[in-house]
Design an enzyme around this catalytic site. Structure first.
Site, PDB file in Angstrom:
ATOM      1  N   TRP A  94       0.823  -1.220   0.000  1.00 51.24           N
ATOM      2  CA  TRP A  94       0.000   0.000   0.000  1.00 51.24           C
ATOM      3  C   TRP A  94       0.854   1.265   0.000  1.00 51.24           C
ATOM      4  CZ3 TRP A  94      -0.482  -4.006   3.463  1.00 51.24           C
ATOM      5  CH2 TRP A  94       0.169  -3.856   4.689  1.00 51.24           C
ATOM      6  N   ARG A  95       2.152   1.121   0.161  1.00 53.09           N
ATOM      7  CA  ARG A  95       3.052   2.270   0.047  1.00 53.09           C
ATOM      8  C   ARG A  95       3.508   2.480  -1.390  1.00 53.09           C
ATOM      9  NH1 ARG A  95       6.356   1.490   5.634  1.00 53.09           N
ATOM     10  NH2 ARG A  95       4.768   2.465   6.950  1.00 53.09           N
ATOM     11  N   GLU A 144      -5.834   0.663   5.404  1.00 51.00           N
ATOM     12  CA  GLU A 144      -6.070   1.183   6.756  1.00 51.00           C
ATOM     13  C   GLU A 144      -7.145   0.388   7.481  1.00 51.00           C
ATOM     14  OE1 GLU A 144      -4.293   3.232   8.480  1.00 51.00           O
ATOM     15  OE2 GLU A 144      -2.979   3.787   6.833  1.00 51.00           O
ATOM     16  N   GLN A 191      -6.509  -3.505  14.151  1.00 52.25           N
ATOM     17  CA  GLN A 191      -6.490  -4.684  15.022  1.00 52.25           C
ATOM     18  C   GLN A 191      -5.909  -5.935  14.348  1.00 52.25           C
ATOM     19  OE1 GLN A 191     -10.748  -4.305  15.753  1.00 52.25           O
ATOM     20  NE2 GLN A 191     -10.311  -3.749  17.872  1.00 52.25           N
ATOM     21  N   THR A 192      -5.061  -5.719  13.336  1.00 54.92           N
ATOM     22  CA  THR A 192      -4.445  -6.843  12.625  1.00 54.92           C
ATOM     23  C   THR A 192      -2.992  -6.504  12.304  1.00 54.92           C
ATOM     24  OG1 THR A 192      -6.608  -7.265  11.605  1.00 54.92           O
ATOM     25  CG2 THR A 192      -4.723  -8.412  10.664  1.00 54.92           C
ATOM     26  N   LEU A 241      -9.440 -12.559   8.344  1.00 53.01           N
ATOM     27  CA  LEU A 241      -9.074 -11.281   8.965  1.00 53.01           C
ATOM     28  C   LEU A 241      -9.964 -10.962  10.166  1.00 53.01           C
ATOM     29  CD1 LEU A 241      -8.339  -8.895   5.948  1.00 53.01           C
ATOM     30  CD2 LEU A 241      -6.723  -9.706   7.666  1.00 53.01           C
ATOM     31  N   GLY A 242     -11.145 -11.586  10.219  1.00 54.78           N
ATOM     32  CA  GLY A 242     -12.051 -11.346  11.333  1.00 54.78           C
ATOM     33  C   GLY A 242     -12.676  -9.961  11.311  1.00 54.78           C
ATOM     34  N   TYR A 243     -13.397  -9.660  12.378  1.00 57.83           N
ATOM     35  CA  TYR A 243     -14.065  -8.354  12.501  1.00 57.83           C
ATOM     36  C   TYR A 243     -14.752  -7.982  11.186  1.00 57.83           C
ATOM     37  CZ  TYR A 243     -10.864  -8.082  16.489  1.00 57.83           C
ATOM     38  OH  TYR A 243     -10.155  -8.341  17.626  1.00 57.83           O
ATOM     39  N   TYR A 303      -8.922   8.807  12.662  1.00 56.51           N
ATOM     40  CA  TYR A 303      -7.609   8.284  12.284  1.00 56.51           C
ATOM     41  C   TYR A 303      -7.583   7.909  10.799  1.00 56.51           C
ATOM     42  CZ  TYR A 303      -3.741   5.197  11.471  1.00 56.51           C
ATOM     43  OH  TYR A 303      -2.645   4.632  10.905  1.00 56.51           O
ATOM     44  N   ASP A 355      -3.564   7.467  16.423  1.00 58.67           N
ATOM     45  CA  ASP A 355      -4.069   6.235  17.023  1.00 58.67           C
ATOM     46  C   ASP A 355      -3.289   5.996  18.317  1.00 58.67           C
ATOM     47  OD1 ASP A 355      -1.567   5.275  16.239  1.00 58.67           O
ATOM     48  OD2 ASP A 355      -2.345   3.674  14.978  1.00 58.67           O
TER      49      ASP A 355
END
Length: 189
Positions: free
Chosen positions: A27-28, A40, A45-46, A83-85, A123, A141
């Site tokens: 992503w950079r 982002e 949380q990962t 990845l969850g959530y 954020y 954050d």
């Protein structure tokens, strides 16, 4: 809040350090606000190492705002699996649909507008605006608060929600206007 230290020196040191030490992350390699937004959300949380392969597969499957906006939820959730959530990806898709409908597929470049999108908090808004658009906006954050509390000797309890404003104000005062992307990413790194 007045910060008593050499702001320019801090900016230069941080940006130079980031240029020399930054990790090579997929992503950079883009300035696409949509792809930065995806990263982002995934990074919430990962761990970075976990996100890398998911990010690559996700942006390959859904390379544009419109691709994600039109994606079938079952296929979308399958891409996110592990990845969850799952509320993160549902909110991401809802926000992306808003961008497709209200902004012709262009992620808004103002804090006011981007903050109205589903799932975009202060954020994430600051990260997208500074990294994709080069706009000097804070991206604060927990990690940024921990770093700055030491550098700026801010003693307020970072666990208290009202303390975030202290750090947002501090970053707004010291952020590089020439390279807000490297400044914020340096703080995050």
């Amino acid at each position: 809040m007045t910060i008593e230290f050499d702001k320019m020196q801090f900016q230069n040191d941080l940006i130079s350090w980031f240029a020399a030490e930054k990790r090579d992350l997929p992503w950079r390699r883009t300035a696409d606000p949509y792809q930065i937004w995806v990263s982002e959300i995934m990074l919430q949380q990962t761990r970075v190492d976990t996100v890398i392969p998911y990010y690559k597969r996700f942006v390959e499957k859904f390379p544009t705002v419109n691709d994600l906006a039109e994606a079938d939820e079952e296929i979308l959730l399958k891409q996110w699996e592990g990845l969850g959530y799952y509320s993160r990806v549902r909110n991401l898709q809802a926000g992306v649909k808003e961008v497709a409908e209200k902004y012709n597929g262009v992620v808004p470049a103002s804090r006011k507008e981007i903050s109205l999108l589903k799932g975009v908090g202060p954020y994430t808004a600051g990260a997208i605006l500074s990294i994709a658009y080069g706009i000097p906006e804070h991206a604060v954050d927990g990690n940024v608060m921990r770093v700055l509390s030491r550098i700026l000797l801010i003693e307020e309890d970072i666990a208290k929600p009202k303390t975030r404003k202290v750090f947002e104000d501090a970053v707004t005062e010291i952020i590089s206007h020439e390279d807000p992307s490297s400044f914020n990413q340096g703080l995050m790194e």
